[in-house]
Design an enzyme around this catalytic site. Structure first.
Site, PDB file in Angstrom:
ATOM      1  N   SER A  85       6.323  37.476  -9.912  1.00 15.79           N
ATOM      2  CA  SER A  85       6.888  35.905 -10.757  1.00 15.79           C
ATOM      3  C   SER A  85       6.225  35.145  -9.173  1.00 15.79           C
ATOM      4  CB  SER A  85       8.771  35.189 -10.749  1.00 15.79           C
ATOM      5  OG  SER A  85       8.882  34.671 -11.100  1.00 15.79           O
ATOM      6  N   ASP A 131       3.204  38.800 -13.501  1.00 15.07           N
ATOM      7  CA  ASP A 131       3.559  37.855 -13.791  1.00 15.07           C
ATOM      8  C   ASP A 131       4.053  36.499 -13.048  1.00 15.07           C
ATOM      9  OD1 ASP A 131       3.143  36.570 -17.323  1.00 15.07           O
ATOM     10  OD2 ASP A 131       5.362  37.021 -16.718  1.00 15.07           O
ATOM     11  N   ARG A 144      -0.763  29.078  -4.569  1.00 15.47           N
ATOM     12  CA  ARG A 144      -0.548  29.919  -5.221  1.00 15.47           C
ATOM     13  C   ARG A 144      -1.832  30.989  -5.668  1.00 15.47           C
ATOM     14  NH1 ARG A 144      -5.908  30.484  -8.913  1.00 15.47           N
ATOM     15  NH2 ARG A 144      -6.438  28.319  -8.990  1.00 15.47           N
ATOM     16  N   ASP A 167      -7.601  36.316  -2.458  1.00 19.51           N
ATOM     17  CA  ASP A 167      -6.742  36.644  -0.664  1.00 19.51           C
ATOM     18  C   ASP A 167      -6.105  38.245  -0.629  1.00 19.51           C
ATOM     19  OD1 ASP A 167      -5.422  33.975  -1.455  1.00 19.51           O
ATOM     20  OD2 ASP A 167      -4.051  34.090  -2.862  1.00 19.51           O
ATOM     21  N   HIS A 178       8.774  38.747 -19.635  1.00 17.39           N
ATOM     22  CA  HIS A 178       8.711  38.300 -17.917  1.00 17.39           C
ATOM     23  C   HIS A 178       8.232  39.540 -16.965  1.00 17.39           C
ATOM     24  CE1 HIS A 178       7.915  35.936 -14.557  1.00 17.39           C
ATOM     25  NE2 HIS A 178       8.739  35.938 -13.718  1.00 17.39           N
ATOM     26  N   ARG A 229     -15.914  52.375 -40.896  1.00 20.84           N
ATOM     27  CA  ARG A 229     -16.959  51.761 -39.801  1.00 20.84           C
ATOM     28  C   ARG A 229     -15.287  52.429 -38.979  1.00 20.84           C
ATOM     29  NH1 ARG A 229     -22.067  52.576 -40.051  1.00 20.84           N
ATOM     30  NH2 ARG A 229     -22.712  51.725 -42.054  1.00 20.84           N
ATOM     31  N   LYS A 264     -13.978  52.656 -34.638  1.00 22.01           N
ATOM     32  CA  LYS A 264     -14.636  53.181 -33.314  1.00 22.01           C
ATOM     33  C   LYS A 264     -12.806  53.179 -32.328  1.00 22.01           C
ATOM     34  CE  LYS A 264     -16.564  50.836 -29.178  1.00 22.01           C
ATOM     35  NZ  LYS A 264     -17.892  50.347 -28.944  1.00 22.01           N
ATOM     36  N   SER A 265     -13.231  53.809 -31.854  1.00 20.77           N
ATOM     37  CA  SER A 265     -12.231  54.810 -30.880  1.00 20.77           C
ATOM     38  C   SER A 265     -12.365  53.398 -29.157  1.00 20.77           C
ATOM     39  CB  SER A 265     -11.953  55.530 -30.520  1.00 20.77           C
ATOM     40  OG  SER A 265     -11.726  55.897 -29.040  1.00 20.77           O
ATOM     41  N   GLU A 297     -10.070  54.024 -26.655  1.00 16.14           N
ATOM     42  CA  GLU A 297      -9.744  55.049 -25.811  1.00 16.14           C
ATOM     43  C   GLU A 297     -11.425  56.380 -25.318  1.00 16.14           C
ATOM     44  OE1 GLU A 297      -8.120  54.084 -27.172  1.00 16.14           O
ATOM     45  OE2 GLU A 297      -6.679  53.133 -25.367  1.00 16.14           O
ATOM     46  N   THR A 298     -11.753  57.060 -26.842  1.00 16.97           N
ATOM     47  CA  THR A 298     -13.163  58.150 -26.263  1.00 16.97           C
ATOM     48  C   THR A 298     -13.691  56.788 -26.145  1.00 16.97           C
ATOM     49  OG1 THR A 298     -13.202  58.252 -28.786  1.00 16.97           O
ATOM     50  CG2 THR A 298     -11.616  59.539 -27.245  1.00 16.97           C
ATOM     51  N   LYS A 338     -15.402  56.744 -28.975  1.00 19.60           N
ATOM     52  CA  LYS A 338     -16.184  56.920 -29.900  1.00 19.60           C
ATOM     53  C   LYS A 338     -16.721  56.984 -30.903  1.00 19.60           C
ATOM     54  CE  LYS A 338     -16.275  62.187 -28.797  1.00 19.60           C
ATOM     55  NZ  LYS A 338     -15.339  63.318 -29.218  1.00 19.60           N
TER      56      LYS A 338
HETATM   57  C1  LIG Z   1      -7.355  30.244   1.550  1.00 13.99           C
HETATM   58  O1  LIG Z   1      -8.023  30.100   0.963  1.00 13.99           O
HETATM   59  C2  LIG Z   1      -8.892  29.178   0.812  1.00 13.99           C
HETATM   60  C3  LIG Z   1      -8.983  28.710  -0.554  1.00 13.99           C
HETATM   61  O2  LIG Z   1      -9.148  29.321  -1.735  1.00 13.99           O
HETATM   62  C4  LIG Z   1     -10.500  30.079   0.869  1.00 13.99           C
HETATM   63  O3  LIG Z   1     -11.163  28.727   1.104  1.00 13.99           O
HETATM   64  C5  LIG Z   1     -10.202  30.082   2.028  1.00 13.99           C
HETATM   65  O4  LIG Z   1     -11.481  30.919   2.487  1.00 13.99           O
HETATM   66  C6  LIG Z   1      -9.505  31.211   1.981  1.00 13.99           C
HETATM   67  N1  LIG Z   1      -8.821  32.000   3.341  1.00 13.99           N
HETATM   68  C7  LIG Z   1      -9.487  33.700   3.333  1.00 13.99           C
HETATM   69  C8  LIG Z   1      -8.593  33.556   5.649  1.00 13.99           C
HETATM   70  O5  LIG Z   1      -8.947  34.242   2.526  1.00 13.99           O
END
Ligand SMILES: *[C@@H]1O[C@H](CO)[C@@H](O)[C@H](O)[C@H]1NC(C)=O
Ligand SMILES: *[C@@H]1O[C@H](CO)[C@@H](O)[C@H](O)[C@H]1NC(C)=O
Ligand SMILES: *[C@@H]1O[C@H](CO)[C@@H](O)[C@H](O)[C@H]1NC(C)=O
Ligand SMILES: *[C@@H]1O[C@H](CO)[C@@H](O)[C@H](O)[C@H]1NC(C)=O
EC number: 3.1.1.34
Length: 483
Positions: free
Chosen positions: A152, A176, A190, A195, A261, A425, A427-428, A430-431, A433
């Site tokens: 969250s 989430d 965010r 990241d 959530h 017809r 189709k799986s 997971e496999t 197949k």
């Molecule tokens: C941090 O986030 C910004 C925007 O997404 C991005 O331009 C930048 O490269 C990021 N820095 C690192 C060190 O990940």
């Protein structure tokens, strides 16, 4: 009440300004606590790692050679850890007994009004980044052994942390990630694919208009999985909630309210504990195409494992993936695409028709799987998705039944609704197949409200490829869209 919120927001701005002015490795401002949990007591804070205090690592028996999981909780009404925290800690230790599982305690900041706590994710992320940089600089702890898991609001805190560390962390799993105030927010504030080396996200409660949705709707990682469409999870309806309350008492009502959530966490726990039952997710452009069974391909990394053992596939664009699950752990189901051509002498189109399909295989069988076709028409081919929790092995036989409507309808009574079917017809997922089933008499008549029509494996079968997701395929970095 709002006055308190306003005050807190003002304080927050001042703190931000202060933080900006701080130099390298100033540990003063850190308010989050880093609890190194133990396999023996996954629910207790027995020892805190303190950034800047080298001896805290030895004191807490931090294992320098093992991987480290950092768990970040979300907004809390009660100001206490929710019951999933020890469950996740326990599951991580069961799967990786030598690892270090650290729970970030930011409970004080997490119990403010939502917008205030949401703004605090910036500071929590900064705390976590300072902690990580300290580990890296002080002991050369390799960041490729670091996996952040945030739920969250905690998912965004993890993202901010990953963006602020001097070196990139290995992986962030967003469970989430919160929607309100983040759906339209900048990537910097965010969770986003930048990241960490790899960012995987589970979206389990993305309901309603984007600004109202509890979970963020847009994809924010390298891989974004939307179990059961991502909107609402099976077993989380009110009737189910009431049944559980009757069984277990009111203690877990909190959990029930957040059922969908929190399902993101339990799906991840499932992937840790039930290694032999991995849930598979499939790339698809839309939920609707997935419901038609059009996206069960594993070619070019189009399918992937949900959770801990995800294959690291990084595409240029975000990858949205879908799957169905059971209502309880283990969540795994087996997916099938079914394609049928409905022959009809007269022009006929019917909407929302209920059917039952039964699958018989080398290992087991799954009878009377219900599904509704939005439309069936003469001389048209329809494709749809069905799924079952039973591992039936290789398919041998299929039965199809066209059910009566639940209400009495004069038109059903007067006109016999029939289609002729030659082949089914399948189709799986997971496999991978494909199998074609034939009517034993060349053509089988399917009449509404009558007996099931039976189809057996045709003598001629399509050439099956080897199962997808091969070594060669997983090397490819950018794969094309399916469906
Ligand atoms: C941090 O986030 C910004 C925007 O997404 C991005 O331009 C930048 O490269 C990021 N820095 C690192 C060190 O990940
Ligand atoms: C630390 O972890 C490694 C595996 O990463 C393990 O072999 C070792 O026994 C652990 N050390 C202690 C003291 O538990
Ligand atoms: C459907 O196709 C069959 C032959 O394939 C034909 O005999 C029948 O008339 C067609 N039905 C309609 C409604 O056009
Ligand atoms: C069924 O409808 C199509 C187009 O709506 C028409 O061309 C065809 O002749 C019709 N067939 C019968 C058997 O009525």
């Amino acid at each position: 009440m709002w006055r308190k919120a306003l005050l807190a927001a003002v304080c927050l701005c001042l703190r931000w300004a202060a933080l900006g002015a701080e130099g390298k490795n100033n540990f003063e401002g850190i308010e989050s606590k880093f609890s190194l949990r133990t396999p023996a007591e996954p629910d207790e804070d027995v020892c805190y790692l303190v950034p800047g205090q080298v001896n805290s690592l030895a004191r807490c028996n931090f294992n320098h050679t093992s991987k480290t999981f950092v768990v970040i909780h979300g907004w809390t009404v009660t100001g206490m850890y929710e019951s999933w925290v020890p469950k996740l800690v326990d599951a991580l230790y069961k799967r990786e007994p030598d690892s270090n599982v650290i729970v970030v305690d930011w409970l004080v900041r997490a119990q403010e009004h939502y917008p205030v706590s949401a703004a605090y994710t910036r500071l929590v992320g900064k705390d976590v980044a300072t902690f990580i940089d300290w580990m890296e600089e002080e002991f050369n702890y390799p960041l490729n052994k670091l996996h952040l898991l945030g739920y969250s609001l905690g998912a965004h805190a993890a993202g901010i942390a990953g963006n602020l560390t001097k070196k990139k962390v290995n992986r962030i799993t967003g469970l989430d990630p919160a929607g309100p105030t983040f759906e339209y927010a900048d990537e910097v504030t965010r969770l986003s694919p930048d990241d960490a080396e790899f960012v995987d996200v589970l979206h389990t409660y993305t309901r309603g208009s984007p600004d109202r949705s509890i979970g963020i709707q847009k994809p924010v990682g390298h891989i974004d999985i939307y179990p059961n469409g991502g909107g609402f999870q099976p077993g989380c309806n009110l009737g189910e909630a009431l049944r559980l309350i009757a069984e277990k008492g009111l203690g877990d009502v909190d959990q029930l309210v957040k059922c969908s959530h929190e399902r993101s966490i339990h799906l991840f726990i499932d992937s840790l504990l039930n290694e032999e039952k991995p849930s598979m997710a499939y790339r698809c452009n839309t939920k609707e195409a997935f419901e038609k069974g059009l996206c069960l391909s594993c070619r070019k990394n189009r399918c992937n494992n949900l959770g801990y053992k995800v294959n690291r596939v990084r595409t240029k664009r975000n990858t949205k993936m879908y799957l169905k699950t059971r209502a309880q752990m283990p969540y795994k189901v087996f997916h099938y695409q079914v394609k049928i051509h409905f022959f009809g002498k007269t022009n006929m189109t019917k909407t929302n028709q209920p059917f039952l399909i039964s699958l018989y295989g080398t290992l087991d069988e799954s009878e009377n799987i219900g599904f509704t076709l939005p439309e069936v028409s003469s001389n048209k081919t329809f494709s749809f998705l069905i799924y079952t929790e039973v591992d039936i092995g290789d398919l041998l036989m299929v039965k199809l039944q066209w059910e009566k409507d639940t209400f009495f309808s004069w038109s059903d009574w007067w006109t016999p609704f029939t289609f002729d079917i030659q082949r089914i017809r399948m189709k799986s997922g997971e496999t991978q197949k494909k199998v074609v089933f034939c009517s034993r008499d060349g053509t089988s008549r399917l009449s509404k409200g009558e007996e099931a029509a039976i189809f057996v494996k045709c003598s001629e079968q399509p050439a099956n490829r080897k199962r997808g997701g091969t070594k060669k395929a997983s090397k490819e970095n950018s794969a094309h869209e399916s469906a």
